[in-house]
Design a protein around this motif. Structure first.
Motif, PDB file in Angstrom:
ATOM      1  N   PRO A 159      35.689  51.317  53.827  1.00  0.00           N
ATOM      2  CA  PRO A 159      36.764  52.267  53.491  1.00  0.00           C
ATOM      3  C   PRO A 159      36.451  53.062  52.234  1.00  0.00           C
ATOM      4  O   PRO A 159      36.732  54.261  52.156  1.00  0.00           O
ATOM      5  CB  PRO A 159      37.988  51.367  53.269  1.00  0.00           C
ATOM      6  CG  PRO A 159      37.699  50.130  54.013  1.00  0.00           C
ATOM      7  CD  PRO A 159      36.215  49.951  54.028  1.00  0.00           C
ATOM      8  N   VAL A 160      35.839  52.408  51.242  1.00  0.00           N
ATOM      9  CA  VAL A 160      35.535  53.115  50.003  1.00  0.00           C
ATOM     10  C   VAL A 160      34.487  54.198  50.246  1.00  0.00           C
ATOM     11  O   VAL A 160      34.634  55.346  49.807  1.00  0.00           O
ATOM     12  CB  VAL A 160      35.093  52.120  48.903  1.00  0.00           C
ATOM     13  CG1 VAL A 160      34.289  52.822  47.830  1.00  0.00           C
ATOM     14  CG2 VAL A 160      36.322  51.472  48.285  1.00  0.00           C
TER      15      VAL A 160
ATOM     16  N   SER B 260      42.289  42.720  54.830  1.00  0.00           N
ATOM     17  CA  SER B 260      42.058  43.865  53.954  1.00  0.00           C
ATOM     18  C   SER B 260      42.957  45.032  54.354  1.00  0.00           C
ATOM     19  O   SER B 260      43.398  45.123  55.500  1.00  0.00           O
ATOM     20  CB  SER B 260      40.609  44.341  54.065  1.00  0.00           C
ATOM     21  OG  SER B 260      39.705  43.279  54.031  1.00  0.00           O
ATOM     22  N   GLU B 261      43.125  45.932  53.425  1.00  0.00           N
ATOM     23  CA  GLU B 261      43.896  47.147  53.711  1.00  0.00           C
ATOM     24  C   GLU B 261      43.315  47.898  54.907  1.00  0.00           C
ATOM     25  O   GLU B 261      42.120  47.768  55.217  1.00  0.00           O
ATOM     26  CB  GLU B 261      43.800  48.068  52.506  1.00  0.00           C
ATOM     27  CG  GLU B 261      42.377  48.568  52.383  1.00  0.00           C
ATOM     28  CD  GLU B 261      42.118  49.260  51.078  1.00  0.00           C
ATOM     29  OE1 GLU B 261      42.514  48.724  50.060  1.00  0.00           O
ATOM     30  OE2 GLU B 261      41.529  50.345  51.123  1.00  0.00           O
TER      31      GLU B 261
ATOM     32  N   TRP C 120      35.529  48.211  43.814  1.00  0.00           N
ATOM     33  CA  TRP C 120      35.003  49.276  44.666  1.00  0.00           C
ATOM     34  C   TRP C 120      35.923  50.484  44.646  1.00  0.00           C
ATOM     35  O   TRP C 120      35.484  51.621  44.649  1.00  0.00           O
ATOM     36  CB  TRP C 120      34.844  48.789  46.114  1.00  0.00           C
ATOM     37  CG  TRP C 120      33.750  47.783  46.300  1.00  0.00           C
ATOM     38  CD1 TRP C 120      33.869  46.563  46.910  1.00  0.00           C
ATOM     39  CD2 TRP C 120      32.384  47.899  45.888  1.00  0.00           C
ATOM     40  NE1 TRP C 120      32.666  45.921  46.901  1.00  0.00           N
ATOM     41  CE2 TRP C 120      31.734  46.713  46.287  1.00  0.00           C
ATOM     42  CE3 TRP C 120      31.653  48.873  45.231  1.00  0.00           C
ATOM     43  CZ2 TRP C 120      30.388  46.490  46.036  1.00  0.00           C
ATOM     44  CZ3 TRP C 120      30.315  48.653  44.981  1.00  0.00           C
ATOM     45  CH2 TRP C 120      29.698  47.480  45.385  1.00  0.00           C
ATOM     46  N   MET C 121      37.208  50.188  44.624  1.00  0.00           N
ATOM     47  CA  MET C 121      38.176  51.281  44.601  1.00  0.00           C
ATOM     48  C   MET C 121      38.009  52.076  43.299  1.00  0.00           C
ATOM     49  O   MET C 121      38.094  53.296  43.291  1.00  0.00           O
ATOM     50  CB  MET C 121      39.577  50.682  44.695  1.00  0.00           C
ATOM     51  CG  MET C 121      40.576  51.541  45.361  1.00  0.00           C
ATOM     52  SD  MET C 121      40.195  51.864  47.064  1.00  0.00           S
ATOM     53  CE  MET C 121      41.437  50.885  47.870  1.00  0.00           C
TER      54      MET C 121
ATOM     55  N   CYS D 137      40.667  46.370  42.848  1.00  0.00           N
ATOM     56  CA  CYS D 137      39.328  46.156  43.380  1.00  0.00           C
ATOM     57  C   CYS D 137      38.300  47.063  42.681  1.00  0.00           C
ATOM     58  O   CYS D 137      38.549  48.248  42.460  1.00  0.00           O
ATOM     59  CB  CYS D 137      39.392  46.483  44.855  1.00  0.00           C
ATOM     60  SG  CYS D 137      37.802  46.683  45.592  1.00  0.00           S
TER      61      CYS D 137
ATOM     62  N   GLN E 224      37.593  43.670  56.014  1.00  0.00           N
ATOM     63  CA  GLN E 224      36.600  44.748  55.972  1.00  0.00           C
ATOM     64  C   GLN E 224      35.283  44.137  55.492  1.00  0.00           C
ATOM     65  O   GLN E 224      35.276  43.325  54.560  1.00  0.00           O
ATOM     66  CB  GLN E 224      37.030  45.848  54.986  1.00  0.00           C
ATOM     67  CG  GLN E 224      38.347  46.522  55.316  1.00  0.00           C
ATOM     68  CD  GLN E 224      38.250  47.567  56.417  1.00  0.00           C
ATOM     69  OE1 GLN E 224      37.190  47.781  57.023  1.00  0.00           O
ATOM     70  NE2 GLN E 224      39.353  48.216  56.700  1.00  0.00           N
TER      71      GLN E 224
ATOM     72  N   TYR F 175      32.182  43.437  53.461  1.00  0.00           N
ATOM     73  CA  TYR F 175      31.930  43.564  52.014  1.00  0.00           C
ATOM     74  C   TYR F 175      33.217  43.557  51.176  1.00  0.00           C
ATOM     75  O   TYR F 175      33.180  43.920  50.006  1.00  0.00           O
ATOM     76  CB  TYR F 175      31.103  44.807  51.645  1.00  0.00           C
ATOM     77  CG  TYR F 175      29.850  44.946  52.447  1.00  0.00           C
ATOM     78  CD1 TYR F 175      28.953  43.883  52.550  1.00  0.00           C
ATOM     79  CD2 TYR F 175      29.553  46.130  53.118  1.00  0.00           C
ATOM     80  CE1 TYR F 175      27.799  43.993  53.322  1.00  0.00           C
ATOM     81  CE2 TYR F 175      28.401  46.246  53.878  1.00  0.00           C
ATOM     82  CZ  TYR F 175      27.538  45.180  53.985  1.00  0.00           C
ATOM     83  OH  TYR F 175      26.411  45.291  54.739  1.00  0.00           O
ATOM     84  N   CYS F 176      34.334  43.181  51.772  1.00  0.00           N
ATOM     85  CA  CYS F 176      35.562  43.074  50.978  1.00  0.00           C
ATOM     86  C   CYS F 176      35.553  41.689  50.322  1.00  0.00           C
ATOM     87  O   CYS F 176      35.942  40.700  50.943  1.00  0.00           O
ATOM     88  CB  CYS F 176      36.797  43.268  51.848  1.00  0.00           C
ATOM     89  SG  CYS F 176      38.320  43.074  50.904  1.00  0.00           S
ATOM     90  N   HIS F 177      35.090  41.669  49.083  1.00  0.00           N
ATOM     91  CA  HIS F 177      34.959  40.380  48.401  1.00  0.00           C
ATOM     92  C   HIS F 177      36.321  39.766  48.090  1.00  0.00           C
ATOM     93  O   HIS F 177      36.476  38.564  48.049  1.00  0.00           O
ATOM     94  CB  HIS F 177      34.133  40.541  47.119  1.00  0.00           C
ATOM     95  CG  HIS F 177      34.676  41.585  46.185  1.00  0.00           C
ATOM     96  ND1 HIS F 177      34.876  42.881  46.578  1.00  0.00           N
ATOM     97  CD2 HIS F 177      35.076  41.524  44.899  1.00  0.00           C
ATOM     98  CE1 HIS F 177      35.367  43.574  45.567  1.00  0.00           C
ATOM     99  NE2 HIS F 177      35.509  42.772  44.542  1.00  0.00           N
ATOM    100  N   LEU F 178      37.319  40.602  47.893  1.00  0.00           N
ATOM    101  CA  LEU F 178      38.665  40.096  47.594  1.00  0.00           C
ATOM    102  C   LEU F 178      39.148  39.157  48.677  1.00  0.00           C
ATOM    103  O   LEU F 178      39.580  38.033  48.419  1.00  0.00           O
ATOM    104  CB  LEU F 178      39.650  41.264  47.542  1.00  0.00           C
ATOM    105  CG  LEU F 178      39.974  41.868  46.202  1.00  0.00           C
ATOM    106  CD1 LEU F 178      38.855  42.763  45.780  1.00  0.00           C
ATOM    107  CD2 LEU F 178      41.251  42.649  46.297  1.00  0.00           C
TER     108      LEU F 178
ATOM    109  N   CYS G  52      32.451  48.294  50.423  1.00  0.00           N
ATOM    110  CA  CYS G  52      33.122  48.188  51.713  1.00  0.00           C
ATOM    111  C   CYS G  52      33.159  49.586  52.342  1.00  0.00           C
ATOM    112  O   CYS G  52      33.082  50.593  51.640  1.00  0.00           O
ATOM    113  CB  CYS G  52      34.522  47.631  51.524  1.00  0.00           C
ATOM    114  SG  CYS G  52      35.594  48.794  50.690  1.00  0.00           S
TER     115      CYS G  52
HETATM  116  S1  SF4 Z   1      40.150  45.568  48.530  1.00  0.00           S
HETATM  117 FE1  SF4 Z   1      38.506  45.175  50.003  1.00  0.00          FE
HETATM  118  S2  SF4 Z   1      38.761  46.767  51.547  1.00  0.00           S
HETATM  119 FE2  SF4 Z   1      39.941  47.411  49.735  1.00  0.00          FE
HETATM  120  S3  SF4 Z   1      38.516  48.677  48.563  1.00  0.00           S
HETATM  121 FE3  SF4 Z   1      38.312  46.617  47.785  1.00  0.00          FE
HETATM  122  S4  SF4 Z   1      36.598  45.705  48.907  1.00  0.00           S
HETATM  123 FE4  SF4 Z   1      37.299  47.519  50.009  1.00  0.00          FE
END
Ligand code: SF4
Length: 381
Positions: free
Chosen positions: A69-70, A231-232, A96-97, A94, A316, A318-321, A67
């Motif tokens: 933001p990351v 998303s955040e 990605w985080m 997440c 966001q 690509y935010c799979h969550l 995503c």
């Molecule tokens: S929760 Fe969604 S927006 Fe936040 S880092 Fe993960 S994929 Fe990205």
């Protein structure tokens, strides 16, 4: 620029000055699930790592696809914008985080780092004990790093300061329930951001002074009342866009918005258990809400309490969550006939396109329009 936006914009200078003044350490964190109280009790300043829209020439080398933001945060970290942090912590959530955390600590070997496991299955009978034991490990690592013992008294103080901050934020948020509110969504979000990057005792003092001023303010004229879901976020640009079109985000359901301050730590003799229960009991994002699915009902209750005209679901890219959870949110909004508009965004927010879409959505919500059950389905993508 409003004063809270300015505080957020100046957060790096603030943190550097805080370090010079106190001689303390700064710990960067990625998720608002981080139990800041333990860190604060050791005299450390916890600071949320925020994405900013600088040209990104660095993240591609380290992150294949994630995503925005990351990627943006990685770019910020690798550019040295957070060169004052002494450590980084990531909380299970997440992937990605986690990736951003891993890249950052691999590029700065001098940093203290910790991965904190917080169970995704927050409702399991064993979760509170699992998290309590993880918090114990975390506390010991923080003590080792800082050379300070985190006593019960220090934890009580930190919990008191953090509960005060949450109470102040909720008090301001409550003012948004009025038909004609004295505060707009962008300002509320900047207050929450400021609380995530400043010493809580200091932001509390600012808020204590600000609330009476706020209560004396002339209310804004009628605006379309919107809820922000998804998303955040890392800035209040979307809220500002809504305001420029005659609306206001009167409530949100974001990790960095209301979910950050919605519940307190209820003190008990076992302080770490009290913290464990608080973090497991907060409103959850999709990754932590994967069994009982409390999130859709929570969203619905907020929409009722803040009597919204409609909701914006901003995911966001690509935010799979949130991608995987959206169907449950759409379902409850459809069942309750709450108009909503869904779109995908990135941190650079394609302004013209978003503006056009939001304008069309908001025009349909303006008073005077005949609202037929189910008409809003035409607006979904
Ligand atoms: S929760 Fe969604 S927006 Fe936040 S880092 Fe993960 S994929 Fe990205």
């Amino acid at each position: 620029m409003d004063k809270f936006k300015e505080l957020v914009e100046n957060r790096h200078e603030y943190a550097r000055a805080w370090k010079r003044r106190t001689g303390g350490k700064v710990l960067g964190y990625f998720e608002t699930y981080m139990p800041e109280e333990i860190v604060y009790a050791a005299g450390v300043l916890p600071v949320r790592i925020l994405a900013r829209h600088e040209p990104d020439n660095l993240s591609d080398k380290w992150i294949y696809a994630s995503c925005y933001p990351v990627k943006d945060m990685v770019n910020q970290l690798l550019k040295g914008r957070y060169d004052y942090v002494d450590g980084l912590v990531n909380v299970e959530g997440c992937q990605w985080m986690f990736n951003a955390f891993e890249v950052a600590v691999n590029n700065r070997k001098d940093l203290f780092s910790h991965y904190l496991f917080l169970p995704d299955y927050t409702d399991a009978a064993s979760s509170k004990d699992v998290l309590r034991s993880e918090l114990d490990v975390y506390k010991k690592k923080i003590e080792e790093w800082t050379g300070k013992t985190v006593t019960d008294e220090a934890l009580d103080h930190a919990i008191g300061v953090y509960n005060t901050n949450r109470r102040l934020l909720r008090r301001i948020c409550e003012l948004r329930r009025a038909d004609r509110s004295v505060i707009l969504g962008s300002e509320m979000m900047n207050i929450a951001f400021a609380s995530q990057v400043m010493d809580k005792a200091e932001i509390n003092a600012v808020l204590e002074k600000f609330i009476p001023e706020l209560e004396d303010r002339e209310p804004y004229k009628d605006r379309i009342r919107l809820m922000l879901i998804g998303s955040e976020t890392h800035d209040a640009r979307l809220e500002e866009l809504v305001e420029s079109l005659g609306g206001s985000v009167v409530i949100d359901e974001l990790d960095n918005g209301t979910s950050y301050y919605w519940n307190d730590v209820n003190l008990q003799k076992d302080r770490l258990m009290a913290l464990s229960l608080r973090y497991l009991g907060r409103p959850h994002n999709p990754v932590k809400d994967n069994n009982w699915r409390r999130r859709p009902q929570h969203i619905f209750e907020l929409s009722e309490d803040y009597h919204i005209d409609g909701a914006i679901i901003a995911k966001q890219i690509y935010c799979h969550l949130h991608g995987t959870d959206n169907y449950a949110v759409w379902k409850i909004l459809r069942e309750r006939n709450i108009p909503f508009h869904f779109f995908e965004r990135d941190t650079t927010l394609p302004l013209e396109e978003t503006e056009l879409r939001l304008e069309a959505f908001m025009n349909m919500l303006r008073p005077g329009l005949v609202r037929l059950a189910g008409w809003h389905k035409a607006l979904e993508i």
